[in-house]
Design an enzyme around this catalytic site. Sequence first.
Site, PDB file in Angstrom:
ATOM      1  N   GLY A  58       0.890  -1.208  -0.066  1.00 32.83           N
ATOM      2  CA  GLY A  58      -0.041   0.081  -0.038  1.00 32.83           C
ATOM      3  C   GLY A  58       0.694   1.177   0.009  1.00 32.83           C
ATOM      4  CD  GLN A  63       3.135   5.747   3.042  1.00 34.04           C
ATOM      5  OE1 GLN A  63       2.171   5.205   2.570  1.00 34.04           O
ATOM      6  NE2 GLN A  63       4.007   5.241   3.783  1.00 34.04           N
ATOM      7  CB  CYS A 106       4.794   2.084   8.374  1.00 32.82           C
ATOM      8  SG  CYS A 106       4.348   3.964   7.361  1.00 32.82           S
ATOM      9  CG  LEU A 107       6.243   1.231   1.986  1.00 33.06           C
ATOM     10  CD1 LEU A 107       5.800   1.280   0.726  1.00 33.06           C
ATOM     11  CD2 LEU A 107       7.404  -0.174   2.003  1.00 33.06           C
ATOM     12  CG  HIS A 148      -1.212   1.169   7.346  1.00 30.62           C
ATOM     13  ND1 HIS A 148      -0.230   0.722   8.309  1.00 30.62           N
ATOM     14  CD2 HIS A 148      -0.528   1.992   6.613  1.00 30.62           C
ATOM     15  CE1 HIS A 148       1.052   1.128   8.018  1.00 30.62           C
ATOM     16  NE2 HIS A 148       0.913   1.946   7.068  1.00 30.62           N
ATOM     17  CD  GLU A 149      -1.564   2.500   2.744  1.00 37.28           C
ATOM     18  OE1 GLU A 149      -1.007   3.823   2.763  1.00 37.28           O
ATOM     19  OE2 GLU A 149      -1.037   1.609   2.885  1.00 37.28           O
ATOM     20  CG  HIS A 152       0.001   6.652   5.648  1.00 37.99           C
ATOM     21  ND1 HIS A 152       1.087   7.301   6.510  1.00 37.99           N
ATOM     22  CD2 HIS A 152       0.165   5.370   5.307  1.00 37.99           C
ATOM     23  CE1 HIS A 152       1.861   6.259   6.749  1.00 37.99           C
ATOM     24  NE2 HIS A 152       1.369   5.171   6.051  1.00 37.99           N
TER      25      HIS A 152
HETATM   26  O1  K1U Z   1       1.347   2.448   3.681  1.00 40.80           O
HETATM   27  C1  K1U Z   1       2.528   2.040   3.915  1.00 40.80           C
HETATM   28  O2  K1U Z   1       3.390   2.252   4.629  1.00 40.80           O
HETATM   29  C2  K1U Z   1       2.737   0.607   3.122  1.00 40.80           C
HETATM   30  C3  K1U Z   1       2.742  -0.710   4.179  1.00 40.80           C
HETATM   31  C4  K1U Z   1       1.210  -1.072   4.223  1.00 40.80           C
HETATM   32  C5  K1U Z   1       0.773  -2.028   5.330  1.00 40.80           C
HETATM   33  C6  K1U Z   1       1.624  -3.325   5.470  1.00 40.80           C
HETATM   34  C7  K1U Z   1       1.084  -4.080   6.357  1.00 40.80           C
HETATM   35  C8  K1U Z   1      -0.019  -3.964   7.256  1.00 40.80           C
HETATM   36  C9  K1U Z   1      -0.782  -2.537   7.049  1.00 40.80           C
HETATM   37  C10 K1U Z   1      -0.135  -1.777   5.914  1.00 40.80           C
HETATM   38  C11 K1U Z   1       3.519  -1.663   3.533  1.00 40.80           C
HETATM   39  O3  K1U Z   1       3.407  -2.161   2.527  1.00 40.80           O
HETATM   40  S1  K1U Z   1       4.783  -2.322   4.768  1.00 40.80           S
HETATM   41  C12 K1U Z   1       5.397  -3.400   3.674  1.00 40.80           C
HETATM   42  C13 K1U Z   1       4.899  -4.653   3.499  1.00 40.80           C
HETATM   43  O4  K1U Z   1       4.033  -5.135   4.503  1.00 40.80           O
HETATM   44  C14 K1U Z   1       5.134  -5.876   2.625  1.00 40.80           C
HETATM   45  C15 K1U Z   1       6.201  -5.454   1.823  1.00 40.80           C
HETATM   46  C16 K1U Z   1       6.346  -6.660   0.744  1.00 40.80           C
HETATM   47  C17 K1U Z   1       5.554  -7.935   0.651  1.00 40.80           C
HETATM   48  C18 K1U Z   1       4.544  -7.955   1.678  1.00 40.80           C
HETATM   49  C19 K1U Z   1       4.257  -7.030   2.313  1.00 40.80           C
HETATM   50 ZN    ZN Z   2       2.250   3.459   6.349  1.00 40.92          ZN
END
Ligand code: K1U
Ligand code: ZN
Length: 186
Positions: A58, A63, A106-107, A148-149, A152
């Site tokens: 996401g 971001q 979270c990225l 989560h999004e 944000h």
């Molecule tokens: O919004 C963001 O920071 C993105 C975040 C979204 C998210 C992940 C997990 C739970 C709720 C929301 C991410 O994508 S973190 C990276 C991640 O979860 C992932 C990356 C590669 C493969 C699988 C998962």
């Molecule tokens: Zn996030």
Amino acid sequence: MTALYAPLTSPDMAVREIIKLPDKRLRLVSEPVKRIDAGIRKLVDDMFETMYAAPGIGLAAIQVGVAKRVTTLDLSKKEEAQEPRVFINPEITWASKEKAIHEEGCLSIPEYYEEVERPVQVKVRYLDLEGKAHEIEVDGLFATCLQHEIDHINGVLFIDHISKLKRDRVIKKFSKAAKAAKKVEA
Ligand code: K1U
Ligand code: ZN
């Protein structure tokens, strides 16, 4: 179910920089999209490019430093075809009383994961890239990620849902790292 977004890649798409904690822009409340124009379509293209490159499942526009109520999502597994989804001006219209705990990342807070409790199911109203209104009911990872999004978009981070002790610790760690990086730059 949600209409998927296409195309997946084009030579014009660009990976943008993902802003990180403690960047204050992460606390902005994003503005609604009034008109879905070429600028919004380019933003969405770049958000997909950025999200897939990270990699993440996401991404909210803030971001990449753009305070507009836009989010992208792709919950497909590695071995599956991509399922890119776009949500413009998403709003939670209903949330279940039942809650569940999922580990979140979270990225903008790289390599930090914590368990977060949220409603199991939510209904979300949003516009697609054609400006068509939809309302979907989702659960599981889809519900977690969409909440989560949407957080944000409202200037809320997943660390706001964990204990103050853990939150303060992670903010301190990222603030220290940002200071050290600034020193190296100078
Ligand atoms: O919004 C963001 O920071 C993105 C975040 C979204 C998210 C992940 C997990 C739970 C709720 C929301 C991410 O994508 S973190 C990276 C991640 O979860 C992932 C990356 C590669 C493969 C699988 C998962
Ligand atoms: Zn996030």
